[in-house]
Design a protein around this motif. Structure first.
Motif, PDB file in Angstrom:
ATOM      1  N   GLU A  89      -3.460   3.105   4.818  1.00  0.00           N
ATOM      2  CA  GLU A  89      -4.133   2.260   3.826  1.00  0.00           C
ATOM      3  C   GLU A  89      -3.936   0.777   4.126  1.00  0.00           C
ATOM      4  O   GLU A  89      -4.810  -0.051   3.835  1.00  0.00           O
ATOM      5  CB  GLU A  89      -3.629   2.610   2.432  1.00  0.00           C
ATOM      6  N   SER A 138     -13.471   2.713   2.564  1.00  0.00           N
ATOM      7  CA  SER A 138     -13.902   1.486   1.898  1.00  0.00           C
ATOM      8  C   SER A 138     -12.769   0.857   1.094  1.00  0.00           C
ATOM      9  O   SER A 138     -12.963  -0.187   0.468  1.00  0.00           O
ATOM     10  CB  SER A 138     -15.090   1.784   0.973  1.00  0.00           C
ATOM     11  N   GLY A 139     -11.600   1.521   1.094  1.00  0.00           N
ATOM     12  CA  GLY A 139     -10.441   0.979   0.393  1.00  0.00           C
ATOM     13  C   GLY A 139     -10.388   1.317  -1.075  1.00  0.00           C
ATOM     14  O   GLY A 139      -9.718   0.639  -1.852  1.00  0.00           O
ATOM     15  N   ARG A 140     -11.083   2.394  -1.474  1.00  0.00           N
ATOM     16  CA  ARG A 140     -11.142   2.757  -2.895  1.00  0.00           C
ATOM     17  C   ARG A 140     -10.440   4.101  -3.129  1.00  0.00           C
ATOM     18  O   ARG A 140     -11.023   5.054  -3.640  1.00  0.00           O
ATOM     19  CB  ARG A 140     -12.590   2.811  -3.370  1.00  0.00           C
ATOM     20  N   LYS A 141      -9.181   4.168  -2.749  1.00  0.00           N
ATOM     21  CA  LYS A 141      -8.428   5.418  -2.878  1.00  0.00           C
ATOM     22  C   LYS A 141      -8.260   5.840  -4.338  1.00  0.00           C
ATOM     23  O   LYS A 141      -8.399   7.027  -4.671  1.00  0.00           O
ATOM     24  CB  LYS A 141      -7.058   5.273  -2.211  1.00  0.00           C
ATOM     25  N   LYS A 142      -7.952   4.890  -5.227  1.00  0.00           N
ATOM     26  CA  LYS A 142      -7.766   5.244  -6.634  1.00  0.00           C
ATOM     27  C   LYS A 142      -9.034   5.841  -7.230  1.00  0.00           C
ATOM     28  O   LYS A 142      -8.991   6.833  -7.982  1.00  0.00           O
ATOM     29  CB  LYS A 142      -7.340   4.005  -7.430  1.00  0.00           C
ATOM     30  N   GLN A 143     -10.172   5.257  -6.884  1.00  0.00           N
ATOM     31  CA  GLN A 143     -11.451   5.787  -7.357  1.00  0.00           C
ATOM     32  C   GLN A 143     -11.684   7.183  -6.808  1.00  0.00           C
ATOM     33  O   GLN A 143     -12.172   8.075  -7.518  1.00  0.00           O
ATOM     34  CB  GLN A 143     -12.584   4.851  -6.914  1.00  0.00           C
ATOM     35  N   ASN A 159     -10.675  -4.568   6.041  1.00  0.00           N
ATOM     36  CA  ASN A 159     -11.620  -5.032   5.021  1.00  0.00           C
ATOM     37  C   ASN A 159     -11.444  -6.515   4.729  1.00  0.00           C
ATOM     38  O   ASN A 159     -12.424  -7.246   4.519  1.00  0.00           O
ATOM     39  CB  ASN A 159     -11.457  -4.204   3.745  1.00  0.00           C
ATOM     40  N   THR A 189     -15.539   6.694   0.818  1.00  0.00           N
ATOM     41  CA  THR A 189     -14.851   6.031  -0.297  1.00  0.00           C
ATOM     42  C   THR A 189     -13.461   5.578   0.124  1.00  0.00           C
ATOM     43  O   THR A 189     -13.029   4.457  -0.165  1.00  0.00           O
ATOM     44  CB  THR A 189     -14.751   6.981  -1.503  1.00  0.00           C
ATOM     45  N   THR A 247       0.850  -1.188   0.000  1.00  0.00           N
ATOM     46  CA  THR A 247       0.000   0.000   0.000  1.00  0.00           C
ATOM     47  C   THR A 247       0.887   1.240   0.000  1.00  0.00           C
ATOM     48  O   THR A 247       2.089   1.155   0.270  1.00  0.00           O
ATOM     49  CB  THR A 247      -0.918   0.030   1.239  1.00  0.00           C
TER      50      THR A 247
END
Length: 435
Positions: free
Chosen positions: A73, A215-220, A80, A212, A68
């Motif tokens: 992260e 929820s583990g969606r850093k790139k998004q 998760n 977001t 990560t």
């Protein structure tokens, strides 16, 4: 990525999570690490602890890992994976007291709170219909094993600027006038306390990105923020575009040292001098009523946050007549006699060249190589002139100057907090009966 046990030393020296599988291919344990290489290799050397996974290492036949960009992260990814996979030795060997959750409440301006595993269990006992998330929460993230919740909340607040102050609406109901909170002055509150941001905008700009991320969606999230930034720029909303730009930059280089509780820290961290981070700052101010009622204040900020447990008040003892500079010298000398207190990496003075030079002389006299910076103000407190003390340290003066100007807003907030604190103390002494 997979590898045989004898090749564990090929793991990267970076944050991430590691996954242990048994001979049947079942995932039995997930762990986080500040350094995957150091943490995983530690399982294969030295004495075992009583933790179930360390007693059962002979069952581990295969190891996967995922890097990560930051420790934070890694913590989120570990939580998760544990929640989704329920690995045997995470679930069977957990210590309820060290498992924490991050909750987002259903208030008009949602609050971000932490709650422990055993507190959730108590809620379940009190209400058999209790569900997660219950009526109090929009979202409940976790569990996070061994999380330093205080440090984590500081990092998250810097990244997402969620509010911890009383909303403007609540103040109005109480008949109180809006007053900007300290975090607003530091640029870490979008104006909940002053009524500058509506509940829908707060949820869109603060809560949704935070959800977001957790929820583990850093790139998004980064992609979404970049789209919003370009849209704001095209609409000539330059202040909003700059805010988004700064948030994107912060997410790309998360500063998350010491997020794990001491009992769970796997690797030693050091602040790299090349990054030149000033993590502890002490701010000072003097207040007097002529030649009487002279007092001083000391405020302490660590990692950009006030540490009010280390604030100090000083009643001037030795100065005759009216002299802020002499009062300041007395305060600094008295403070430096307390060698049991941690020294700051920067002394910040509410004042100009005379005050800064006097403090620099005190430090030079005591052979302490700590930089001194002053922020001078005009009579209307709207002038902010930065003054640098003598070059006492071995660090690059250019690095110091660059850091100060990059963090001017924080330094002004510390200066103002020292001023607020000394005025509060001055007023309290005036109310005391004379002895």
């Amino acid at each position: 990525m997979k590898f045989q046990l004898q090749n564990f030393y090929h793991l990267p020296d970076s944050p991430g999570v590691y996954l242990f599988f048994d001979h049947g291919g079942e995932l039995v344990y997930v762990g986080k690490a500040t350094s995957l290489k150091n943490r995983v290799s530690s399982y294969f050397r030295g004495q075992r602890t009583i933790r179930p996974i360390e007693q059962m290492m002979h069952q581990v036949a295969k190891i996967d890992w995922q890097t990560t960009d930051s420790v934070l992260e890694a913590i989120i990814l570990e939580a998760n994976l544990i929640k989704a996979k329920q690995p045997k030795y995470n679930v069977d060997g957990k210590d309820d007291k060290s498992w924490n959750y991050i909750g987002i409440t259903k208030d008009m301006y949602p609050s971000i709170v932490t709650i422990r595993q055993h507190e959730l269990q108590q809620l379940k006992k009190q209400n058999s219909r209790f569900q997660i998330p219950d009526s109090r929460f929009f979202y409940l993230f976790g569990p996070y094993p061994g999380l330093n919740t205080k440090a984590t909340m500081k990092v998250l607040r810097k990244l997402f600027h969620f509010s911890t102050c009383l909303p403007f609406v609540a103040l109005a109901k109480k008949g109180q006038s809006p007053k900007p909170c300290l975090y607003y002055q530091m640029g870490q509150c979008l104006g909940v306390c002053t009524g500058e941001i509506s509940p829908p905008d707060y949820r869109a700009k603060v809560i949704r990105p935070l959800v977001t991320f957790l929820s583990g969606r850093k790139k998004q999230l980064l992609k979404s923020l970049e789209i919003q930034m370009r849209k704001a720029a095209r609409a000539e909303q330059f202040e909003e575009a700059a805010r988004l730009r700064n948030q994107i930059a912060s997410l790309q280089r998360i500063q998350d040292i010491a997020l794990l509780n001491k009992s769970f820290v796997e690797d030693k961290f050091q602040i790299l001098d090349s990054k030149f981070q000033i993590l502890r700052i002490e701010g000072y101010d003097i207040s007097n009523l002529g030649s009487t009622g002279m007092v001083g204040s000391q405020v302490v900020f660590e990692h950009g946050e006030p540490n009010k447990n280390e604030y100090r008040k000083y009643k001037i003892r030795t100065v005759l007549g009216q002299s802020d500079v002499d009062c300041l010298e007395e305060v600094i000398r008295r403070r430096l006699k307390h060698t049991e207190w941690s020294y700051p990496q920067l002394f910040l003075i509410d004042g100009g060249k005379p005050q800064v030079n006097r403090v620099s002389n005190v430090l030079k006299d005591l052979r302490l190589k700590i930089p001194v910076v002053g922020i001078a103000k005009g009579s209307d407190r709207k002038k902010n002139e930065i003054v640098f003390g003598y070059k006492l340290t071995a660090i690059s003066y250019k690095l110091l100057i660059r850091w100060v100007y990059a963090n001017t807003r924080l330094l002004i907030a510390i200066r103002d907090e020292a001023h607020r604190f000394v005025i509060q103390y001055q007023r309290s002494t005036r109310r005391l009966p004379r002895s």
